[in-house]
Design a protein around this motif. Sequence first.
Motif, PDB file in Angstrom:
ATOM      1  N   ASN A 258       0.804  -1.232   0.000  1.00  0.00           N
ATOM      2  CA  ASN A 258       0.000   0.000   0.000  1.00  0.00           C
ATOM      3  C   ASN A 258       0.832   1.276   0.000  1.00  0.00           C
ATOM      4  OD1 ASN A 258      -3.076  -0.797   0.532  1.00  0.00           O
ATOM      5  ND2 ASN A 258      -1.782  -2.204   1.686  1.00  0.00           N
TER       6      ASN A 258
ATOM      7  N   ASN B  58       0.436   3.541  -3.121  1.00  0.00           N
ATOM      8  CA  ASN B  58      -0.781   4.359  -3.130  1.00  0.00           C
ATOM      9  C   ASN B  58      -0.607   5.631  -2.316  1.00  0.00           C
ATOM     10  OD1 ASN B  58      -3.151   2.777  -4.508  1.00  0.00           O
ATOM     11  ND2 ASN B  58      -2.028   1.258  -3.336  1.00  0.00           N
TER      12      ASN B  58
ATOM     13  N   SER C 282      -4.977   3.300  -8.711  1.00  0.00           N
ATOM     14  CA  SER C 282      -5.682   2.259  -7.961  1.00  0.00           C
ATOM     15  C   SER C 282      -6.486   1.361  -8.887  1.00  0.00           C
ATOM     16  CB  SER C 282      -6.609   2.896  -6.918  1.00  0.00           C
ATOM     17  OG  SER C 282      -5.869   3.646  -5.982  1.00  0.00           O
ATOM     18  N   ARG C 283      -7.103   1.953  -9.909  1.00  0.00           N
ATOM     19  CA  ARG C 283      -7.873   1.153 -10.858  1.00  0.00           C
ATOM     20  C   ARG C 283      -6.961   0.183 -11.600  1.00  0.00           C
ATOM     21  NH1 ARG C 283     -12.192  -0.778 -10.567  1.00  0.00           N
ATOM     22  NH2 ARG C 283     -13.032   1.250  -9.945  1.00  0.00           N
TER      23      ARG C 283
ATOM     24  N   ASN D 121      -5.665  -2.525  -8.972  1.00  0.00           N
ATOM     25  CA  ASN D 121      -6.701  -3.471  -8.541  1.00  0.00           C
ATOM     26  C   ASN D 121      -7.134  -4.404  -9.674  1.00  0.00           C
ATOM     27  OD1 ASN D 121      -6.738  -2.396  -5.954  1.00  0.00           O
ATOM     28  ND2 ASN D 121      -8.347  -0.925  -6.431  1.00  0.00           N
ATOM     29  N   THR D 122      -6.993  -3.965 -10.912  1.00  0.00           N
ATOM     30  CA  THR D 122      -7.357  -4.805 -12.049  1.00  0.00           C
ATOM     31  C   THR D 122      -6.554  -6.094 -12.060  1.00  0.00           C
ATOM     32  OG1 THR D 122      -7.997  -2.895 -13.370  1.00  0.00           O
ATOM     33  CG2 THR D 122      -7.465  -4.913 -14.573  1.00  0.00           C
TER      34      THR D 122
ATOM     35  N   SER E 286      -4.264  -7.007  -9.268  1.00  0.00           N
ATOM     36  CA  SER E 286      -3.997  -7.554  -7.932  1.00  0.00           C
ATOM     37  C   SER E 286      -5.166  -8.372  -7.398  1.00  0.00           C
ATOM     38  CB  SER E 286      -3.674  -6.423  -6.953  1.00  0.00           C
ATOM     39  OG  SER E 286      -4.796  -5.586  -6.745  1.00  0.00           O
ATOM     40  N   GLY E 287      -6.401  -7.978  -7.724  1.00  0.00           N
ATOM     41  CA  GLY E 287      -7.562  -8.707  -7.227  1.00  0.00           C
ATOM     42  C   GLY E 287      -7.578 -10.165  -7.666  1.00  0.00           C
TER      43      GLY E 287
END
Length: 402
Positions: free
Chosen positions: A115, A118, A134-135, A138-139, A141-142
């Motif tokens: 983190n 970020n 972040s977008r 997260n695309t 990392s999720g």
Amino acid sequence: GAVVRVMAAVFLIQAFGQSSAALLKRRLAFRALQTAQVVSSVTGYALVGIAAACLGAGVWSLVAAQLAQSVMFSALVFIQARHSLVPCWSRPTLRLARFGMKVTGANILNWSISNLDNAFVGRAFGSSALGLYSRAFNTVSGPADSVVGTWQQVLYASCSRIRDRADSTKALQRGYLASLSAISLITLPVFWSVAICAPTVIAGLYGARWAGAAPLLRPLALAITLNAIMALAGPMLAAADQVKREVQAQALSLAVAIAAFSFCIRYSVVALAWAVLGVYVFRFVANTQPTLRLLRLSWPDILRVLRGPIAVACITAAAAWGTARLTNAYSVKPAWIILWLVLAGIITFATLLLLAADHILARELVQVLMQIPQSRSAKLSQWLEGINAKQAAESVRERHTT
């Protein structure tokens, strides 16, 4: 403020079920864990949450849903794995507490590294840049965290059970290399394809307004593959009670990340995204080295296991790039291009496995798969046995050559 204060009770409720959940993981009772997760989620969100929302509870419906889910999950896992609720302060318990503190420290360091970027982006470049970053992050990392997190639980529980066996070193070597082969074969082709087709992926998933996230997605997609492979070192070190080595590696990685991010924010958010890739390369080496030392392995062993997935990733990414270029040339809508990319990737991946599985799959992974007869069809068994025979013959030829 009131919502946060009430939600704080979730920590106490979840703590009640953590010991039982850990016992179930150690017993490899993952079906019971998944059942508890599904039942508690349905109860909390589908029943309590929706009912509260229909009654006009507003945001408190989400709070009630989370509390109900936590209570139900803790109760279900406790029923499956009962343990004493009386505090015990014996010497073995103190040793366990010290081990838990080390694991907590490693988790905090891991969270900080994940983190920290970020925080730097938000402070240096503002909320708009942080939203794009972040977008993009997260695309990738999720999905990766979903796969790796589940694998980590199984790997830690399995290695903990076999640690005291006479042949534990060989078994741990096989388990680690098989996991490395499987995770790299899952993540490398997918995320390398995402990296090479970053603008197309962003446009297809989120629309043209998010085009600014495309330059960030490329280095982050490459970095997440290293993170997935690196994450396998943690369960191995924890199972061998060597968490201290992971803490040292993570602390050093955090220091490198702070230095790298502090330098790169002078330039651009894209430069910081590429710095994340560099930090993850360092982090991969720093965390893997003590694992290799523990298991008496070497970097050539890692390269042997990774060469097949790397070759598959390169060919699959090339097929995805060609598909993206072709579909863009014919002005196909971005959402449909995503479907074509997925189809091209699946066809390429399956074709490579059919033609050269003995060179792609690590022999440790094949041996592990052959030990799971319940989930295999007759054709799959024959296929695995054929691959194992080819690999055994190749191993004999290599020994004669050397």
